[in-house]
Design a protein around this motif. Structure first.
Motif, mmCIF file in Angstrom:
data_model
loop_
_atom_site.group_PDB
_atom_site.id
_atom_site.type_symbol
_atom_site.label_atom_id
_atom_site.label_comp_id
_atom_site.label_asym_id
_atom_site.label_seq_id
_atom_site.Cartn_x
_atom_site.Cartn_y
_atom_site.Cartn_z
ATOM 1 N N PHE A 107 15.754 -25.957 -18.290
ATOM 2 C CA PHE A 107 16.582 -26.665 -19.264
ATOM 3 C C PHE A 107 17.164 -25.682 -20.271
ATOM 4 N N TRP A 108 18.305 -26.036 -20.807
ATOM 5 C CA TRP A 108 18.965 -25.283 -21.867
ATOM 6 C C TRP A 108 18.052 -25.247 -23.076
ATOM 7 N N ASP A 109 17.815 -24.083 -23.611
ATOM 8 C CA ASP A 109 16.982 -23.925 -24.805
ATOM 9 C C ASP A 109 17.863 -24.148 -26.031
ATOM 10 N N PRO A 168 25.340 -17.817 -20.401
ATOM 11 C CA PRO A 168 25.097 -16.374 -20.245
ATOM 12 C C PRO A 168 23.735 -16.055 -19.629
ATOM 13 N N GLU A 169 22.719 -16.921 -19.868
ATOM 14 C CA GLU A 169 21.396 -16.685 -19.304
ATOM 15 C C GLU A 169 21.218 -17.290 -17.912
ATOM 16 N N GLY A 170 22.278 -17.874 -17.358
ATOM 17 C CA GLY A 170 22.222 -18.452 -16.021
ATOM 18 C C GLY A 170 22.428 -19.953 -16.043
ATOM 19 N N ASP A 189 23.255 -35.508 -4.149
ATOM 20 C CA ASP A 189 24.679 -35.143 -4.169
ATOM 21 C C ASP A 189 24.911 -34.069 -5.217
ATOM 22 N N ILE A 190 25.696 -33.083 -4.854
ATOM 23 C CA ILE A 190 26.073 -32.005 -5.767
ATOM 24 C C ILE A 190 27.594 -31.977 -5.835
ATOM 25 N N VAL A 191 28.110 -31.950 -7.053
ATOM 26 C CA VAL A 191 29.546 -31.791 -7.266
ATOM 27 C C VAL A 191 29.731 -30.662 -8.267
ATOM 28 N N ALA A 192 30.520 -29.669 -7.895
ATOM 29 C CA ALA A 192 30.818 -28.541 -8.779
ATOM 30 C C ALA A 192 32.224 -28.719 -9.337
ATOM 31 N N PHE A 193 32.341 -28.456 -10.625
ATOM 32 C CA PHE A 193 33.627 -28.559 -11.319
ATOM 33 C C PHE A 193 33.961 -27.171 -11.841
ATOM 34 N N GLY A 194 34.814 -26.446 -11.119
ATOM 35 C CA GLY A 194 35.085 -25.066 -11.485
ATOM 36 C C GLY A 194 33.889 -24.192 -11.141
ATOM 37 N N ARG A 195 33.788 -23.053 -11.825
ATOM 38 C CA ARG A 195 32.730 -22.078 -11.524
ATOM 39 C C ARG A 195 31.457 -22.283 -12.338
ATOM 40 N N ASP A 196 31.553 -23.073 -13.430
ATOM 41 C CA ASP A 196 30.453 -23.064 -14.386
ATOM 42 C C ASP A 196 29.876 -24.429 -14.738
ATOM 43 N N THR A 197 30.258 -25.478 -14.017
ATOM 44 C CA THR A 197 29.764 -26.823 -14.312
ATOM 45 C C THR A 197 29.439 -27.534 -13.010
#
Length: 127
Positions: free
Chosen positions: A35-37, A112-114, A76-84
């Motif tokens: 999870f995002w810290d 930035p941390e992945g 199900d996986i949906v990618a929106f662009g490179r980062d979402t």
């Protein structure tokens, strides 16, 4: 924006089994790491609303580790662009005397941390 870039979908598809294994084995440290810290991270569970990574981590640390196994019925996986990306699934859990069906959704962002889960929701369907 490219929807479902195969490379991005593959990255998320490789991450999800790690999350699922940590979930069913009650590996609180790995779940917290995924999870995002941030105080802006959210997790709405079947019985709790958690705001911020500190609340999410405390919930994970206190959660009982029994009867966590589940069967993934659909993922199900949906990618929106490179980062979402969005990962949604339907699951079934076998508990003594009953079958529980539920669903889960996660919003993943490449920071930035992945890749991190920034928002998650789990709900159970009526029996």
């Amino acid at each position: 924006m490219v929807i479902n870039d195969p490379e991005v979908v593959a990255e998320l598809a490789a991450l999800y089994p790690r999350y699922e294994e940590a979930l069913v084995s009650n590996d609180a440290d790995t779940l917290t790491e995924m999870f995002w810290d941030s105080p802006h991270a959210l997790r709405f569970g079947a019985t709790e609303n958690l705001h911020g990574s500190a609340e999410i981590a405390a919930f994970r640390q206190a959660r009982p580790g029994a009867n966590l196994a589940r069967t993934i019925d659909r993922l199900d996986i949906v990618a929106f662009g490179r980062d979402t990306g969005s990962i949604t699934l339907e699951f079934t859990r076998q508990l003594p005397g009953k079958t529980v069906r539920g669903r889960q959704s996660q919003l993943w962002i490449r920071l930035p941390e992945g890749w991190k889960i920034v928002s998650a929701h789990v709900s159970l369907l009526p029996s």
